[in-house]
Scaffold this motif. Sequence first.
Motif, PDB file in Angstrom:
ATOM      1  N   PHE A   1      -9.577  -0.616  15.091  1.00 21.74           N
ATOM      2  CA  PHE A   1      -8.709   0.086  14.149  1.00 21.74           C
ATOM      3  C   PHE A   1      -7.996  -0.850  13.177  1.00 21.74           C
ATOM      4  N   THR A   2      -8.511  -2.069  13.006  1.00 21.55           N
ATOM      5  CA  THR A   2      -7.855  -2.994  12.086  1.00 21.55           C
ATOM      6  C   THR A   2      -8.058  -2.598  10.629  1.00 21.55           C
ATOM      7  N   GLU A   3      -9.109  -1.848  10.336  1.00 28.84           N
ATOM      8  CA  GLU A   3      -9.359  -1.385   8.974  1.00 28.84           C
ATOM      9  C   GLU A   3      -9.581   0.124   8.997  1.00 28.84           C
ATOM     10  N   ALA A   4      -8.582   0.843   9.458  1.00 29.74           N
ATOM     11  CA  ALA A   4      -8.723   2.282   9.697  1.00 29.74           C
ATOM     12  C   ALA A   4      -8.454   3.126   8.462  1.00 29.74           C
ATOM     13  N   GLY A   5      -8.449   2.525   7.285  1.00 28.67           N
ATOM     14  CA  GLY A   5      -8.379   3.292   6.056  1.00 28.67           C
ATOM     15  C   GLY A   5      -6.984   3.746   5.695  1.00 28.67           C
ATOM     16  N   GLU A   6      -6.913   4.739   4.805  1.00 27.75           N
ATOM     17  CA  GLU A   6      -5.639   5.160   4.242  1.00 27.75           C
ATOM     18  C   GLU A   6      -4.723   5.847   5.247  1.00 27.75           C
ATOM     19  N   LEU A   7      -5.246   6.255   6.391  1.00 23.70           N
ATOM     20  CA  LEU A   7      -4.358   6.796   7.417  1.00 23.70           C
ATOM     21  C   LEU A   7      -3.351   5.752   7.890  1.00 23.70           C
ATOM     22  N   MET A   8      -3.691   4.448   7.727  1.00 25.91           N
ATOM     23  CA  MET A   8      -2.763   3.398   8.123  1.00 25.91           C
ATOM     24  C   MET A   8      -1.498   3.405   7.275  1.00 25.91           C
ATOM     25  N   LEU A   9      -1.517   4.088   6.130  1.00 25.48           N
ATOM     26  CA  LEU A   9      -0.307   4.233   5.339  1.00 25.48           C
ATOM     27  C   LEU A   9       0.796   4.922   6.139  1.00 25.48           C
ATOM     28  N   PHE A  10       0.404   5.775   7.087  1.00 22.52           N
ATOM     29  CA  PHE A  10       1.362   6.533   7.876  1.00 22.52           C
ATOM     30  C   PHE A  10       1.606   5.910   9.245  1.00 22.52           C
ATOM     31  N   ILE A  11       1.133   4.677   9.446  1.00 22.53           N
ATOM     32  CA  ILE A  11       1.225   4.051  10.757  1.00 22.53           C
ATOM     33  C   ILE A  11       2.023   2.753  10.653  1.00 22.53           C
ATOM     34  N   ASP A  12       3.237   2.760  11.127  1.00 21.48           N
ATOM     35  CA  ASP A  12       4.016   1.548  11.391  1.00 21.48           C
ATOM     36  C   ASP A  12       5.046   1.915  12.454  1.00 21.48           C
ATOM     37  N   HIS A  13       5.822   0.937  12.909  1.00 18.92           N
ATOM     38  CA  HIS A  13       6.747   1.196  14.019  1.00 18.92           C
ATOM     39  C   HIS A  13       7.782   2.256  13.649  1.00 18.92           C
ATOM     40  N   SER A  14       8.310   2.176  12.438  1.00 23.03           N
ATOM     41  CA  SER A  14       9.315   3.151  12.015  1.00 23.03           C
ATOM     42  C   SER A  14       8.723   4.550  11.938  1.00 23.03           C
ATOM     43  N   GLN A  15       7.548   4.671  11.332  1.00 23.07           N
ATOM     44  CA  GLN A  15       6.925   5.975  11.172  1.00 23.07           C
ATOM     45  C   GLN A  15       6.543   6.580  12.520  1.00 23.07           C
ATOM     46  N   LEU A  16       6.005   5.770  13.423  1.00 19.00           N
ATOM     47  CA  LEU A  16       5.594   6.302  14.725  1.00 19.00           C
ATOM     48  C   LEU A  16       6.812   6.717  15.556  1.00 19.00           C
ATOM     49  N   SER A  17       7.900   5.945  15.474  1.00 12.78           N
ATOM     50  CA  SER A  17       9.111   6.340  16.187  1.00 12.78           C
ATOM     51  C   SER A  17       9.621   7.678  15.681  1.00 12.78           C
ATOM     52  N   TYR A  18       9.585   7.858  14.377  1.00 14.69           N
ATOM     53  CA  TYR A  18      10.030   9.109  13.757  1.00 14.69           C
ATOM     54  C   TYR A  18       9.137  10.268  14.196  1.00 14.69           C
ATOM     55  N   LEU A  19       7.827  10.034  14.189  1.00  5.80           N
ATOM     56  CA  LEU A  19       6.879  11.070  14.582  1.00  5.80           C
ATOM     57  C   LEU A  19       7.027  11.420  16.056  1.00  5.80           C
TER      58      LEU A  19
ATOM     59  N   GLN B   1       0.823  -1.204   0.000  1.00  3.39           N
ATOM     60  CA  GLN B   1       0.000   0.000   0.000  1.00  3.39           C
ATOM     61  C   GLN B   1       0.861   1.259   0.000  1.00  3.39           C
ATOM     62  N   VAL B   2       1.963   1.251   0.764  1.00  2.00           N
ATOM     63  CA  VAL B   2       2.835   2.424   0.818  1.00  2.00           C
ATOM     64  C   VAL B   2       3.486   2.669  -0.537  1.00  2.00           C
ATOM     65  N   VAL B   3       3.998   1.619  -1.176  1.00  2.97           N
ATOM     66  CA  VAL B   3       4.652   1.783  -2.473  1.00  2.97           C
ATOM     67  C   VAL B   3       3.654   2.238  -3.530  1.00  2.97           C
ATOM     68  N   SER B   4       2.479   1.632  -3.533  1.00  4.86           N
ATOM     69  CA  SER B   4       1.461   2.034  -4.502  1.00  4.86           C
ATOM     70  C   SER B   4       1.030   3.477  -4.280  1.00  4.86           C
ATOM     71  N   PHE B   5       0.880   3.857  -3.014  1.00  2.79           N
ATOM     72  CA  PHE B   5       0.500   5.234  -2.683  1.00  2.79           C
ATOM     73  C   PHE B   5       1.577   6.218  -3.118  1.00  2.79           C
ATOM     74  N   THR B   6       2.852   5.876  -2.860  1.00  3.55           N
ATOM     75  CA  THR B   6       3.947   6.763  -3.245  1.00  3.55           C
ATOM     76  C   THR B   6       4.016   6.922  -4.754  1.00  3.55           C
ATOM     77  N   ALA B   7       3.848   5.820  -5.487  1.00  3.38           N
ATOM     78  CA  ALA B   7       3.846   5.898  -6.950  1.00  3.38           C
ATOM     79  C   ALA B   7       2.706   6.781  -7.436  1.00  3.38           C
ATOM     80  N   ARG B   8       1.571   6.672  -6.777  1.00  3.88           N
ATOM     81  CA  ARG B   8       0.422   7.496  -7.159  1.00  3.88           C
ATOM     82  C   ARG B   8       0.700   8.973  -6.924  1.00  3.88           C
ATOM     83  N   GLN B   9       1.383   9.273  -5.804  1.00  7.69           N
ATOM     84  CA  GLN B   9       1.711  10.667  -5.527  1.00  7.69           C
ATOM     85  C   GLN B   9       2.664  11.235  -6.570  1.00  7.69           C
ATOM     86  N   LEU B  10       3.672  10.452  -6.963  1.00  6.95           N
ATOM     87  CA  LEU B  10       4.623  10.918  -7.970  1.00  6.95           C
ATOM     88  C   LEU B  10       3.944  11.113  -9.323  1.00  6.95           C
TER      89      LEU B  10
END
Length: 637
Positions: A402-420, A190-199
């Motif tokens: 929150f198992t199907e919390a939509g596209e906001l989950m693109l920004f939610i993983d351990h690496s991203q939350l640690s960074y945030l 989902q992250v890769v597909s989303f990033t490609a879509r943004q570009l």
Amino acid sequence: MNKATDPQTHSTTPTFPTAPLNTWPVLGWYEGLRQWSGHWARLSGLFDGEPPTPPSVSEPGSSDADDGPTSLDRLLRANLGRATLGISPASLALAYFDWAVHLAVSPGKWQQLVEKGVRKSIRLGNYAVRAHANAGCPACIQPLPQDRRFSSPAWHNWPFNLISQAFLLNQQWWHNATTGISGVSRHHEQVVSFTARQLLDMMSPINFVATNPEVLQSTLQEQGQNLLRGLRHFQADWERAIGGKPPLGAEAYRPGHEVAITPGQVVYRNRLIELIQYTPQTGQVHAEPVLIVPAWIMKYYILDLSPGNSLVNYLVGQGHTVFMISWHNPHSDDRDIGLEDYLRLGVLDALDAIRAIIPNAPVHSVGYCLGGTLLSIAAAYLAREADPILASVTLLAAQTDFTEAGELMLFIDHSQLSYLEDIMWDQGYLDTKQMSGAFQLLRSNDLIWSRLVHEYLMGRREPLNDMMAWNADATRMPYRMHSEYLRRFFLNNDLAEGRYRIGGHPVVLSDIRVPMFVVATETDHVAPWRSVYKIHLIADTEVSFLLTSGGHNAGIVSEPGHDGRHYRLSHRTSDHPYIDPETWFASTTPHEGSWWPAWSEWLRSHSDGLREPPPMGAAEQGYPPLGNAPGSYVLQR
């Protein structure tokens, strides 16, 4: 004819009101670089032997603060985060390498992509020949239903029809290239597909004067005046953004003057909330008062906009005694405020005040978005403590699972939350610009690029309305609270799975026994309706579920008389068998109009008659009126 397919996107209209362009990512990057220079001295000081201010809270989820990241690590990542708009480079790299490595060992996928590329090239070539001879020939690919970029008749003329078709075919190919690769985790895909879509959206032909026929036509007709107006618009937005000013036109919607003007009094204040009691408008009122718990990610007056679309004004006019929580806008000194503080200083303190002002009356509680999630926690806690203060619970666009919390989950993983968390650790809160950037990326076509074309290339500026002005009046999020919220709900789903604790003991949503009225919106990308529907799997009480047209905000602010509105409504008792969301949607009859009257009738059916209006506040109980609504917290910047 083919249709471009994209399982990540379902909505046909933007679910957020159009955001002001002073939060456009280019301006955010400038602001990040400006802040970087101010923080470089702190980073340099670490190498000169000057210790930074230690964190006042340990890392969420860590049992020993000494085992967490060092201050140097955090300060470095915090400053990087300002340049990347809070997006973790490590998270993106992990997703990319997961995709790239699995693609590298998938020769069958290569072959499939080559075949698709050849077929698309042949189809485009055939279309080019036919379109050159007949501009009205059928297109070889249709855009997605929600993609309105090429809907103008100007895109049907040569060579712009060929340009748009080539772009859509390329977009479809990249969707195929970034999905369906065996072994790639669903999140990384989902992250890769989303990033490609943004570009791809960034390079869309609508964004350039030479390839956009509408811009070209306007430029020729106006002899370039549209571009000069657009340049002035961009300059004005830039100056307002770097000056921290609201967007142009927001001054026409001031809380307490043009919006948030339903009469009332602030009857309680602590460090986190002001509690507003609204003045009755009817000779008699329903016996049970209504408490509204809005989200703290937004100012409360989304539910009290102009008088014609104010949910508060509507409820008061229907004979309800309404109380509203207005949240304090946090700053760096509030970094240690946690979710339990929001529960105790927010919902529970407000209920204590209502109990003193209107004794012996249970409360119809209402929670919106994050406020609804907090209210569900409060309801479960009160059920555990056998406190009968609640008469019902209404959740508006609020998730409990929150198992199907939509596209906001693109920004939610351990690496991203640690960074945030490192960004928030450094400044004590999550800034409004950092939040709005993520929401805009989820709908970049509507909230970024289409507006860039309309305002800067076409030179046309639409005036702000009340909801757009409210959307620009954002709030901050305290470090501890937002870390707990993202980790415990989005990442770990503790609430739905019975691991969320208050006072050392778990609170369980199935303990709630009062009736629930749950509202979801069809095109919500913040709280997707199928996610909200999961309340049927959690609650063990009477549940009335309503699905209304519109998005996260516009679907809730759906006053009677609003054109084009419809809703579906069902009632389920605790012993009723479960129905999956698709079956429910197909079998539930839609009703035209606003959902507000249906909810008002439900509240009336769960009320116990009428009474004389209660006093405003209760001075003898320690809750004297402190001033007129909307109070002071809503004015905090």
